[in-house]
Design a protein around this motif. Structure first.
Motif, PDB file in Angstrom:
ATOM      1  N   ASP B  98       0.871  -1.369  -0.063  1.00 18.73           N
ATOM      2  CA  ASP B  98       0.153   0.023  -0.088  1.00 18.73           C
ATOM      3  C   ASP B  98       1.067   1.064  -0.029  1.00 18.73           C
ATOM      4  O   ASP B  98       0.605   2.125  -0.758  1.00 18.73           O
ATOM      5  CB  ASP B  98      -1.044  -0.149   0.978  1.00 18.73           C
ATOM      6  CG  ASP B  98      -0.251  -0.402   2.379  1.00 18.73           C
ATOM      7  OD1 ASP B  98       0.178  -1.352   2.629  1.00 18.73           O
ATOM      8  OD2 ASP B  98      -0.501   0.625   3.494  1.00 18.73           O
ATOM      9  N   GLY B  99       2.084   1.180   0.560  1.00 17.87           N
ATOM     10  CA  GLY B  99       2.840   2.313   0.755  1.00 17.87           C
ATOM     11  C   GLY B  99       3.453   2.660  -0.863  1.00 17.87           C
ATOM     12  O   GLY B  99       3.468   3.837  -1.205  1.00 17.87           O
ATOM     13  N   ASN B 126      -1.761  -4.360   3.311  1.00 12.20           N
ATOM     14  CA  ASN B 126      -1.997  -4.624   4.365  1.00 12.20           C
ATOM     15  C   ASN B 126      -2.150  -3.413   5.334  1.00 12.20           C
ATOM     16  O   ASN B 126      -1.964  -3.431   6.574  1.00 12.20           O
ATOM     17  CB  ASN B 126      -0.659  -5.579   4.968  1.00 12.20           C
ATOM     18  CG  ASN B 126       0.410  -4.751   4.565  1.00 12.20           C
ATOM     19  OD1 ASN B 126       0.808  -3.558   4.271  1.00 12.20           O
ATOM     20  ND2 ASN B 126       1.476  -5.650   4.504  1.00 12.20           N
ATOM     21  N   GLU B 127      -2.438  -2.256   4.616  1.00 16.06           N
ATOM     22  CA  GLU B 127      -2.881  -0.941   5.308  1.00 16.06           C
ATOM     23  C   GLU B 127      -1.824  -0.453   6.234  1.00 16.06           C
ATOM     24  O   GLU B 127      -2.384   0.277   7.313  1.00 16.06           O
ATOM     25  CB  GLU B 127      -4.206  -1.571   5.893  1.00 16.06           C
ATOM     26  CG  GLU B 127      -5.266  -1.985   5.145  1.00 16.06           C
ATOM     27  CD  GLU B 127      -6.674  -1.810   5.905  1.00 16.06           C
ATOM     28  OE1 GLU B 127      -6.944  -2.199   6.921  1.00 16.06           O
ATOM     29  OE2 GLU B 127      -7.679  -1.604   4.929  1.00 16.06           O
ATOM     30  N   ALA B 128      -0.762  -0.529   5.990  1.00 20.89           N
ATOM     31  CA  ALA B 128       0.411   0.252   6.695  1.00 20.89           C
ATOM     32  C   ALA B 128       1.872  -0.261   6.093  1.00 20.89           C
ATOM     33  O   ALA B 128       1.761  -1.100   5.216  1.00 20.89           O
ATOM     34  CB  ALA B 128       0.257  -0.405   8.354  1.00 20.89           C
ATOM     35  N   TYR B 129       2.680   0.248   6.790  1.00 18.78           N
ATOM     36  CA  TYR B 129       4.175   0.144   6.252  1.00 18.78           C
ATOM     37  C   TYR B 129       4.446  -1.190   7.106  1.00 18.78           C
ATOM     38  O   TYR B 129       5.195  -0.719   8.170  1.00 18.78           O
ATOM     39  CB  TYR B 129       5.249   1.522   6.275  1.00 18.78           C
ATOM     40  CG  TYR B 129       4.911   2.453   5.373  1.00 18.78           C
ATOM     41  CD1 TYR B 129       3.676   2.612   4.813  1.00 18.78           C
ATOM     42  CD2 TYR B 129       5.844   3.487   5.200  1.00 18.78           C
ATOM     43  CE1 TYR B 129       3.429   3.700   3.742  1.00 18.78           C
ATOM     44  CE2 TYR B 129       5.787   4.284   4.459  1.00 18.78           C
ATOM     45  CZ  TYR B 129       4.631   4.483   3.778  1.00 18.78           C
ATOM     46  OH  TYR B 129       4.513   5.573   2.625  1.00 18.78           O
ATOM     47  N   MET B 130       4.519  -2.192   6.691  1.00 19.67           N
ATOM     48  CA  MET B 130       4.711  -3.340   7.695  1.00 19.67           C
ATOM     49  C   MET B 130       6.225  -3.800   7.834  1.00 19.67           C
ATOM     50  O   MET B 130       6.716  -3.935   8.938  1.00 19.67           O
ATOM     51  CB  MET B 130       3.896  -4.729   7.301  1.00 19.67           C
ATOM     52  CG  MET B 130       2.437  -4.424   7.240  1.00 19.67           C
ATOM     53  SD  MET B 130       1.837  -3.737   8.953  1.00 19.67           S
ATOM     54  CE  MET B 130      -0.253  -3.613   8.620  1.00 19.67           C
TER      55      MET B 130
HETATM   56 MG    MG Z   1       1.851  -2.346   3.364  1.00 22.05          MG
END
Ligand code: MG
Ligand code: FAD
Ligand code: TPP
Ligand code: SF4
Ligand code: SF4
Ligand code: SF4
Ligand code: SF4
Lengths: 556, 289
Positions: B98-99, B126-130
């Motif tokens: 996503d980023g 995955n809705e964030a910078y994992m």
């Molecule tokens: Mg991500």
């Protein structure tokens, strides 16, 4: 291209000894198979088939999931064969069993239980209609076993002994074999062609039937190596009221026996049936078919009635009246025959030892009912007068005059259903074989039962169960033709597909599809986990529809 | 949807995705749909790591690592190079987090989409910078906990609507996908492969460490997202919407309650989320009618 090829290729560690061996740009040359990520795992998924609750609830322990799966795959005859591993009477049970399996079916908590009895019947009916039966064979063992009584317990014992090659003779007092299946349960619930077929399958195993052969003394059977006593419970309890010896007062089992064996009609025009069990309902529905106005009188309420629920409903639908909370006090006799019955109302007090609330008479509430026939159905007791001493014999064997004697069925368990009798007959056969062969029969302990919560219901869409069509009421009360029509094959196959397959792998591939580590390998009809790579995430266990995969703690 | 899941595998075991990683499964299924005539471009993200450290690789198809902001540009470049060499058959897939899609990768993606470059761009969201430790992105939903939006001051702005953004580019094919519905995902990827121009597929990816859920619940959570309409499955072909998996009456709370990143939400927050989800769903439903 070093990267091509199947993921199963053995990983090789790549070592660069000199700078010169390094590629001009960083390019992968081997696969990550080099990383044995199985070492990350602290939970280990294992394939571990479990017991479906339906099978756990079936007294005969029929492999329900297994036969239902065969039906779903369009193999009704294979389904029939599988059922016969646990029960010789699928056509009978598919019709008359109160099906405790369905009450425990996990699908019942999702939408509606699988119509297991209808499917069992379908499998048996296909075998019947296609003329498929047991191949005839002769006994191969030397020992001979005598069975007294040809009800479901005796038949089941004969079946399981016959399959193992023992010579079996069944002695039956009545002119035809089948016990209560022949003389108790009416034709409209159990057509005799079905019973005859299933008895013929048992005969084919080398079992011989001697009918009209009442055993008066067990000593008559001294020549046999073992005896199984399955004489049922046929003595009706009496009413203990004035006038009960008059003509027109008949015990229920006798009324049904005379009707079922000889076509004899003992019902007058106005029939009163006393009792609330299967005998009462069957007698009432039979009397109705013989043209009588019929009322059942029961001293408790519908909730306490021990008869099968569907049977009570059918009786009401056909026009049988049920009078709850009343009990007979006397029979008024006119010209030697009962003419009226004096009743008294009852009310329910605290529960008795059976857990049902005890009826007590309400003083001053007497009333009369016209009746020229009173059928008593207050329960039946066994007659074991052919044994040297009554008390003592149970499912546990006893030596009588040097012969091991085993007991089973209604006479000893008091369970009162066909399927319990079948289970008891099978236990008897096992016990006899282990006695005669001198070795215990291996008995696999069943695995843990799958609870509803462990089923992955996301794999299933809601879909109601199919029901067997019934003959319309107006048509069915005019005769003894079967009321329930079986399922059409196509409906049955659809119904079978609704099964969750609790605890048993149905090769759905979910574990393989959802494994992020490609650690599930499909073999022909099973799966294997590659523990070199499985990280123990647990997805396979959660996504399996039927809870086949267990997660166990890794020992390290 | 009754399509068989192909047996071929294009991923090797031994990768370094976390236990229960949804991003790995998404790639596994997408490649089953695309087959081996595929080249993948991956900007910086978890998948850069999952793909294997030199000299070992996780994918059984060629893969090129590229800079965080360049997923679409790199894919478009590879496609151009292949065409120059006469290869019109090979599918080029840009695979970004996503980023690398909503944030830093948006410029390159917008450029490629506007030119209608013949690539498939898949955002595994995955809705964030994992990979760098669960920092919020513009794909992080309202009120979500991340390491940069802690529970006492959770994210205040809503998730960016990436599908609407891509629709504004008038590309031929846009779809959403889920790891819980592999057959649906594979069918969409196969359709995208046959269409010329820029195709965009948005896959919601449960991430056990980032979403704070037990690893065994990855698929279950992905499924609940679809059934509760938090993440409806649909496709937009030449502007025409079609829902591909019907949701049911699952409430958003069923989805939220399994994840630690939503543990701090109160009843009112959940009601607001439910209302937003309902509104968004009726919009999609209306467009699909
Ligand atoms: Mg991500
Ligand atoms: C009217 C009625 C309806 C029923 N309906 C149902 C139902 O719908 N579902 C259900 O599950 N159960 C039902 N039952 C109960 C079920 O029929 C019995 O539980 C079952 O038949 C018991 O089997 P058994 O083999 O122990 O005995 P039985 O079936 O009673 O068979 C015993 C046999 O032994 C014979 N016998 C007895 N003494 C001797 C002797 N000395 N020598 C030779 N032979 C002898 C008898 O003649 C009889 O044939 C019903 C019972 C009745 C009476
Ligand atoms: C220009 C640049 N800035 C920052 C980074 C550090 N970085 C690597 S991966 C990553 C986050 C990627 O997030 P996302 O695209 O959502 O993928 P995910 O890791 O969540 O799978 C960041 C910030 C980088 N590689 N390049
Ligand atoms: S769903 Fe099938 S296996 Fe499970 S309890 Fe019901 S009949 Fe048995
Ligand atoms: S899904 Fe795969 S990695 Fe996860 S526990 Fe099962 S076999 Fe192991
Ligand atoms: S997921 Fe399907 S294939 Fe795997 S064990 Fe369970 S039933 Fe069998
Ligand atoms: S952090 Fe999340 S997305 Fe990244 S590898 Fe782990 S599970 Fe997958």
């Amino acid at each position: 291209m070093p990267l091509r090829g199947k993921p199963t290729t053995e990983a090789e560690k790549i070592v660069f000894r000199h700078e010169a061996e390094l590629p001009p740009m960083t390019r992968s040359m081997g696969t990550v198979l080099i990383n044995k990520t199985g070492s990350w795992r602290y939970l280990r998924p294992v394939y571990e088939e479990k017991t479906p609750p339906c099978r756990d609830a079936c007294p005969a322990g029929i492999d329900i999931q297994g036969f239902v799966d065969m039906l779903a795959r369009g193999e009704p005859l294979e389904a029939w064969r599988l059922i016969r591993e646990s029960s010789p009477l699928p056509g009978v049970c598919g019709r008359v069993c109160p099906h405790p399996c369905e009450r425990s079916c996990n699908r019942g908590e999702f939408d509606e239980a699988i119509s297991i009895h209808a499917l069992e019947r379908l499998a048996a009916d296909r075998a019947l209609n296609e003329g498929v039966g047991e191949e005839p064979r002769a006994p191969k063992e030397e020992e001979r076993v005598a069975i007294i009584g040809s009800g479901p317990a005796g038949l089941s014992c004969a079946h399981f002994l016959g399959r193992e090659g023992y010579g079996v003779t069944v002695f039956e007092a009545l002119p035809r074999p089948g016990g209560m299946l022949r003389v108790g349960i009416p034709e409209y619930r159990l057509p005799r062609t079905v019973l005859d077929k299933e008895i013929a399958d048992i005969e084919a195993l080398g079992v011989s039937f001697q009918t009209g052969a009442r055993i008066g003394d067990i000593g008559e059977l001294a020549d046999y190596d073992a005896i199984f006593v399955a004489t049922g419970a046929h003595k009706s309890r009496s009413l203990n009221i004035p006038g009960e010896d008059a003509a027109g007062v008949i015990p229920g089992v006798e009324f049904l026996k005379n009707l079922n064996l000889g076509g004899k009609n003992q019902a007058g025009e106005r029939v009163l049936v006393v009792g609330g069990g299967n005998t009462a309902i069957d007698a009432a529905r039979s009397a109705l078919r013989l043209g009588a106005r019929t009322t059942i009188v029961y001293r408790r309420t519908r909730e306490e009635m021990p008869a099968i629920e569907e049977e009570i409903e059918a009786a009401l639908a056909e026009g049988v009246d049920i009078l709850y909370l009343a009990t007979p006090r006397m029979a008024l006799v006119k010209d030697g025959r009962v003419a009226q019955v004096g009743l008294i109302k009852t009310e329910l007090a605290e529960p008795d030892e059976t857990g049902r609330r005890r009826p007590v008479e309400v003083a001053g509430s007497e009333f009369m009912i016209e009746a020229d026939t009173v059928i008593t159905a207050l329960g039946e007791a066994p007659d074991l007068s052919f044994l040297p001493e009554h008390a003592g014999l149970s499912e546990e064997p006893r030596e009588i005059d040097g012969t091991p004697v085993f007991g089973g069925g209604d006479a000893f368990t008091g369970a009162g259903t066909v399927v319990h009798a079948i289970a008891s007959g099978r236990r008897g056969a096992r016990a006899i074989i282990s006695r005669l062969a001198g070795a215990g029969v291996a008995h696999e302990p069943p695995g843990p039962v799958v609870p509803f919560e462990s089923v992955n219901t996301a794999c299933f869409a809601r879909q109601p169960a199919v029901r067997m069509p019934e003959v319309p009421v107006a048509e069915r009360v005019s005769g003894f033709a079967e009321v329930n029509r079986g399922l059409p094959l196509t409906d049955g196959l659809e119904e079978a597909k609704r099964c969750f397959s609790c605890g048993v792998c149905n090769l759905c591939d979910n574990c393989l599809i959802f494994c992020p580590d490609i650690a599930v390998i499909r073999l022909n009809d099973s799966y294997e986990i590659d523990y070199d790579y499985c990280k123990g995430c647990g997805i396979c266990a959660v996504e399996c529809p039927g809870n086949v995969i267990s997660l166990v703690e890794e020992e390290r | 949807m009754s399509i068989e899941i192909p047996r071929e595998e294009y991923l090797f075991s031994g990768h370094t995705g976390c236990p229960g990683c949804g991003a790995v499964l998404a790639m596994r299924h997408v490649l089953k749909g695309l087959g081996d005539k595929t080249v993948v471009a991956i900007p910086a993200c978890c998948w850069s790591i999952i793909a294997g450290a030199f000299p070992y690789a996780t994918l059984n198809v060629p893969l090129m690592h590229c800079a965080f902001e360049t997923g679409a540009a790199t894919a478009a470049g590879i496609k151009a190079a292949l065409e120059i060499r006469g290869d019109t058959e090979t599918t080029v897939l840009a695979w970004a987090g996503d980023g690398g899609t909503f944030d830093i990768g948006l410029q390159a993606l917008s450029g490629a989409a506007e030119r209608n470059d013949d690539i498939i761009f898949i955002c595994y969201d995955n809705e964030a910078y994992m990979n760098t430790g669960i920092q919020r992105s513009s794909a992080t939903p309202w009120k979500t906990w991340t390491s940069t939006t802690p529970a006492n001051t959770p994210k205040e702005t809503p998730k960016k609507d990436i599908v609407a953004t891509m629709m504004a580019h008038h590309i031929p094919y846009i779809a959403t996908g889920s790891v819980a519905y592999p057959a649906d995902l594979i069918a969409k990827v196969r359709k995208a492969k046959e269409i010329r121009g820029t195709k965009f597929i948005h896959i919601l990816i449960p991430c056990p460490p980032g979403w704070r859920h037990p690893s065994e619940l990855t698929i279950k959570i992905a499924r609940l997202a679809v059934l509760s309409r938090v993440f409806p499955l649909y496709e937009i072909e030449d502007g025409n919407h079609r829902v591909t998996v019907e949701p049911d009456d699952t409430r958003v709370s069923e989805y939220l309650k399994l994840q630690g990143r939503f543990r701090h939400l109160d009843e009112t927050d959940i009601e607001v989320i439910q209302a937003n989800v309902d509104r968004e769903w009726s919009r999609i439903e209306c467009l699909s009618a």
